[in-house]
Design a protein around this motif. Structure first.
Motif, PDB file in Angstrom:
ATOM      1  N   GLY A 189      -8.241  22.325  -7.195  1.00 13.89           N
ATOM      2  CA  GLY A 189      -7.153  21.541  -6.788  1.00 13.89           C
ATOM      3  C   GLY A 189      -6.198  22.801  -6.734  1.00 13.89           C
ATOM      4  O   GLY A 189      -4.793  22.754  -6.762  1.00 13.89           O
ATOM      5  N   SER A 217     -10.239  25.396 -11.124  1.00 15.80           N
ATOM      6  CA  SER A 217     -10.267  23.405 -10.417  1.00 15.80           C
ATOM      7  C   SER A 217      -9.035  23.743  -9.351  1.00 15.80           C
ATOM      8  O   SER A 217      -8.927  24.447  -9.023  1.00 15.80           O
ATOM      9  CB  SER A 217      -8.870  22.927 -11.726  1.00 15.80           C
ATOM     10  OG  SER A 217      -8.868  21.689 -11.145  1.00 15.80           O
ATOM     11  N   ASN A 234     -12.600  20.204  -2.402  1.00 12.80           N
ATOM     12  CA  ASN A 234     -11.220  19.658  -3.897  1.00 12.80           C
ATOM     13  C   ASN A 234     -11.399  18.442  -4.274  1.00 12.80           C
ATOM     14  O   ASN A 234     -11.395  17.640  -4.205  1.00 12.80           O
ATOM     15  CB  ASN A 234      -9.658  19.754  -3.502  1.00 12.80           C
ATOM     16  CG  ASN A 234      -8.411  19.574  -4.171  1.00 12.80           C
ATOM     17  OD1 ASN A 234      -9.180  20.066  -5.425  1.00 12.80           O
ATOM     18  ND2 ASN A 234      -8.065  19.502  -4.350  1.00 12.80           N
ATOM     19  N   PRO A 235     -12.816  18.835  -5.571  1.00 15.39           N
ATOM     20  CA  PRO A 235     -12.776  17.136  -6.574  1.00 15.39           C
ATOM     21  C   PRO A 235     -11.758  15.963  -6.692  1.00 15.39           C
ATOM     22  O   PRO A 235     -10.910  16.378  -6.855  1.00 15.39           O
ATOM     23  CB  PRO A 235     -14.095  17.698  -7.460  1.00 15.39           C
ATOM     24  CG  PRO A 235     -13.397  18.562  -7.568  1.00 15.39           C
ATOM     25  CD  PRO A 235     -12.898  19.046  -6.150  1.00 15.39           C
ATOM     26  N   SER A 288     -20.206  19.340 -12.024  1.00 14.11           N
ATOM     27  CA  SER A 288     -19.742  18.817 -12.865  1.00 14.11           C
ATOM     28  C   SER A 288     -18.355  18.167 -12.817  1.00 14.11           C
ATOM     29  O   SER A 288     -18.565  18.203 -11.356  1.00 14.11           O
ATOM     30  CB  SER A 288     -18.776  20.042 -14.154  1.00 14.11           C
ATOM     31  OG  SER A 288     -17.333  20.171 -12.729  1.00 14.11           O
ATOM     32  N   ARG A 324      -7.319  15.862   3.154  1.00 15.38           N
ATOM     33  CA  ARG A 324      -7.713  16.984   1.709  1.00 15.38           C
ATOM     34  C   ARG A 324      -9.149  17.577   2.023  1.00 15.38           C
ATOM     35  O   ARG A 324     -10.040  17.252   2.267  1.00 15.38           O
ATOM     36  CB  ARG A 324      -7.820  16.112   0.782  1.00 15.38           C
ATOM     37  CG  ARG A 324      -8.554  16.544  -0.903  1.00 15.38           C
ATOM     38  CD  ARG A 324      -8.648  15.318  -1.822  1.00 15.38           C
ATOM     39  NE  ARG A 324      -9.271  15.635  -3.236  1.00 15.38           N
ATOM     40  CZ  ARG A 324      -8.021  16.032  -4.133  1.00 15.38           C
ATOM     41  NH1 ARG A 324      -7.407  15.721  -4.407  1.00 15.38           N
ATOM     42  NH2 ARG A 324      -8.678  16.076  -5.187  1.00 15.38           N
ATOM     43  N   ARG A 331      -5.048  21.803 -16.102  1.00 17.31           N
ATOM     44  CA  ARG A 331      -3.762  20.753 -15.050  1.00 17.31           C
ATOM     45  C   ARG A 331      -3.202  19.860 -16.451  1.00 17.31           C
ATOM     46  O   ARG A 331      -3.596  18.909 -17.096  1.00 17.31           O
ATOM     47  CB  ARG A 331      -4.314  20.214 -14.475  1.00 17.31           C
ATOM     48  CG  ARG A 331      -3.135  19.760 -13.599  1.00 17.31           C
ATOM     49  CD  ARG A 331      -3.155  18.325 -11.863  1.00 17.31           C
ATOM     50  NE  ARG A 331      -3.618  17.323 -12.873  1.00 17.31           N
ATOM     51  CZ  ARG A 331      -4.492  16.401 -11.997  1.00 17.31           C
ATOM     52  NH1 ARG A 331      -4.102  16.701 -10.415  1.00 17.31           N
ATOM     53  NH2 ARG A 331      -4.709  15.371 -11.654  1.00 17.31           N
ATOM     54  N   PRO A 344      -8.148  10.141  -5.624  1.00 19.65           N
ATOM     55  CA  PRO A 344      -6.848  11.565  -5.553  1.00 19.65           C
ATOM     56  C   PRO A 344      -5.783  10.863  -5.713  1.00 19.65           C
ATOM     57  O   PRO A 344      -5.403   9.009  -5.724  1.00 19.65           O
ATOM     58  CB  PRO A 344      -7.873  11.876  -4.727  1.00 19.65           C
ATOM     59  CG  PRO A 344      -7.715  11.159  -3.364  1.00 19.65           C
ATOM     60  CD  PRO A 344      -8.969  10.025  -4.217  1.00 19.65           C
ATOM     61  N   SER A 345      -4.765  11.437  -5.476  1.00 19.29           N
ATOM     62  CA  SER A 345      -3.190  10.991  -5.245  1.00 19.29           C
ATOM     63  C   SER A 345      -3.398  10.870  -4.239  1.00 19.29           C
ATOM     64  O   SER A 345      -4.332  10.944  -3.198  1.00 19.29           O
ATOM     65  CB  SER A 345      -2.465  12.112  -5.817  1.00 19.29           C
ATOM     66  OG  SER A 345      -2.994  13.598  -4.769  1.00 19.29           O
TER      67      SER A 345
HETATM   68  P1  AMP Z   1      -5.801  15.193  -7.838  1.00 19.62           P
HETATM   69  O1  AMP Z   1      -6.725  13.488  -8.076  1.00 19.62           O
HETATM   70  O2  AMP Z   1      -5.480  14.269  -5.866  1.00 19.62           O
HETATM   71  O3  AMP Z   1      -4.916  14.901  -8.940  1.00 19.62           O
HETATM   72  O4  AMP Z   1      -7.417  15.831  -7.276  1.00 19.62           O
HETATM   73  C1  AMP Z   1      -7.896  15.937  -8.952  1.00 19.62           C
HETATM   74  C2  AMP Z   1      -8.009  16.911  -9.586  1.00 19.62           C
HETATM   75  O5  AMP Z   1      -9.002  17.673 -10.383  1.00 19.62           O
HETATM   76  C3  AMP Z   1      -7.735  18.373  -8.905  1.00 19.62           C
HETATM   77  O6  AMP Z   1      -7.315  19.060  -9.134  1.00 19.62           O
HETATM   78  C4  AMP Z   1      -9.315  18.562  -9.237  1.00 19.62           C
HETATM   79  O7  AMP Z   1      -9.310  19.714  -8.805  1.00 19.62           O
HETATM   80  C5  AMP Z   1      -9.791  18.434 -10.208  1.00 19.62           C
HETATM   81  N1  AMP Z   1     -10.646  17.997 -10.177  1.00 19.62           N
HETATM   82  C6  AMP Z   1     -11.955  16.987 -10.413  1.00 19.62           C
HETATM   83  N2  AMP Z   1     -12.826  17.631 -10.521  1.00 19.62           N
HETATM   84  C7  AMP Z   1     -13.376  18.666 -11.354  1.00 19.62           C
HETATM   85  C8  AMP Z   1     -14.230  19.564 -11.366  1.00 19.62           C
HETATM   86  N3  AMP Z   1     -15.449  19.110 -11.111  1.00 19.62           N
HETATM   87  N4  AMP Z   1     -13.927  20.448 -12.310  1.00 19.62           N
HETATM   88  C9  AMP Z   1     -12.626  20.626 -12.043  1.00 19.62           C
HETATM   89  N5  AMP Z   1     -11.682  20.475 -11.453  1.00 19.62           N
HETATM   90  C10 AMP Z   1     -12.046  19.025 -11.110  1.00 19.62           C
END
Ligand code: AMP
Ligand code: MG
Length: 342
Positions: free
Chosen positions: A230, A228, A59-60, A116, A55, A194, A141-142
């Protein structure tokens, strides 16, 4: 490393929790998709999540808790505003992630350096039992290799990550099938980042005004910053090329039958199948977005198991209700192109 396949029995949950306490990684069932969990308060465990998935480091991750009180217990946020409490009361436990101002306890690895943090309380009993047993919030994450469709079965997790993680808990097929809805409460008004099973319409009923991030339904331009991170990546794509077709039943069926070949598959509704002369992957009953969501990722994964398929024509859903979440995933699988058949 051998990856253990565990059940949701008490004994197996304890085994998985001890892997997490030692800084290891566990594939965790949730109602949305399978997560790849690590102790969210252990920065080096969280780093290994990024390595296992491939990853991008910017990407948080989402922090998973087993009860709302964990937010204060583990000092996860600087502020827990009324709006967030309202959302928690309405949608937790469940498929909603909230972005809030990050607390000092959260390592930078979790938030990719952002100020955040994303937090969710899942409804899946296996997930909550694991978080409780580990006695720490879990960053997850996933549980797929970065870029491929998210896993909705324990077998999908093994297909991508066997040998790279300590264990996966088999908690059955995911009920929702798409990742959680993500809303940020760090903007005024709050913004949907999302879409997921909790819809924009439902969020507006609770909060009043909720903005829709432009990245939900369109490709961001190269100069725009992703609200975001991701959302800027190509995502959810099988190896075959996906074309998203906006068309009536008739036009869709004519198009497929005209272009039918051994290399072509249709991602369609059950009612299309008797009319098509091509390999078909069914997303269920037309208009039943919950069923379509539940089936989508498994269908995208199945495409790559069918020999010779290089082209997939998919039906384009509407953007109302849960349709918005399906549309959001499909345009990413299709490289943001939608073809309208006249
Ligand atoms: P996933 O767990 O693979 O579904 O990805 C988590 C999603 O949450 C991704 O699109 C990240 O970019 C988003 N996300 C997680 N933390 C933050 C944050 N602090 N600000 C904005 N988006 C976040
Ligand atoms: Mg993901």
């Amino acid at each position: 490393m051998e990856t253990l396949l565990l059940t949701t029995s008490e004994e197996d949950i304890e085994k998985a929790a001890s892997i997490l306490k030692c800084g290891g990684l566990v594939g965790m069932p949730t109602e949305t998709v399978y997560g790849l969990a690590a102790d969210a308060l252990n920065g080096s465990a969280v780093s290994s999540v990024f390595k296992a998935k491939g990853r991008p480091a910017d990407n948080p991750l989402i922090v998973h808790i087993s009860e709302t009180a964990d937010i204060e217990r583990f000092s996860l946020v600087r502020e827990f505003p009324e709006s967030a409490k309202k959302l928690a009361a309405n949608f937790w436990p469940g498929p909603l992630t909230m972005i809030l101002p990050k607390g000092d306890n959260i390592p930078d690895e979790v938030t990719a350096g952002l100020d955040s943090v994303a937090i969710r309380l899942p409804s899946h009993e296996g997930a909550r039992a694991l978080i409780k047993a580990a006695d720490t919030p879990l960053a997850a994450p996933s549980a797929n290799l970065s870029g491929s469709p998210s896993p909705t079965t324990a077998q999908h997790v093994l297909d991508d990550l066997a040998g790279r993680i300590g264990a996966v808990i088999d908690g059955g097929d995911c009920e929702v099938g798409l990742e959680s809805t993500v809303i940020t409460l760090c903007s005024t008004p709050p913004t949907l980042l999302r879409p997921g099973k909790v819809t924009l319409e439902e969020l507006r009923e609770v909060l009043g005004e909720v903005a829709l991030s432009s990245a939900v339904l369109e490709k961001l331009s190269d100069t725009e910053e992703a609200p975001s991170p991701g959302m800027k990546y190509r995502h959810y794509a099988p190896k075959a090329k996906v074309y998203l077709l906006k068309a009536s039943d008739e036009k869709f069926r004519d198009f497929i039958n005209t272009n039918a070949a051994d290399s072509v598959a249709a991602l369609c509704y059950e009612s299309d199948i008797p009319h098509l002369n091509a390999k078909c992957l069914s997303l269920g009953e037309k208009g039943n977005y919950d069923e379509e969501a539940q089936k989508l990722f498994a269908a995208l994964r199945e495409i790559d198991t069918i020999p010779d398929i290089t082209t997939v024509y998919a039906r384009c859903p509407g953007t109302e209700g849960v349709g918005m979440a399906i549309y959001n995933r499909l345009i990413r699988a299709a490289g943001f192109e939608v073809t309208e058949l006249e």
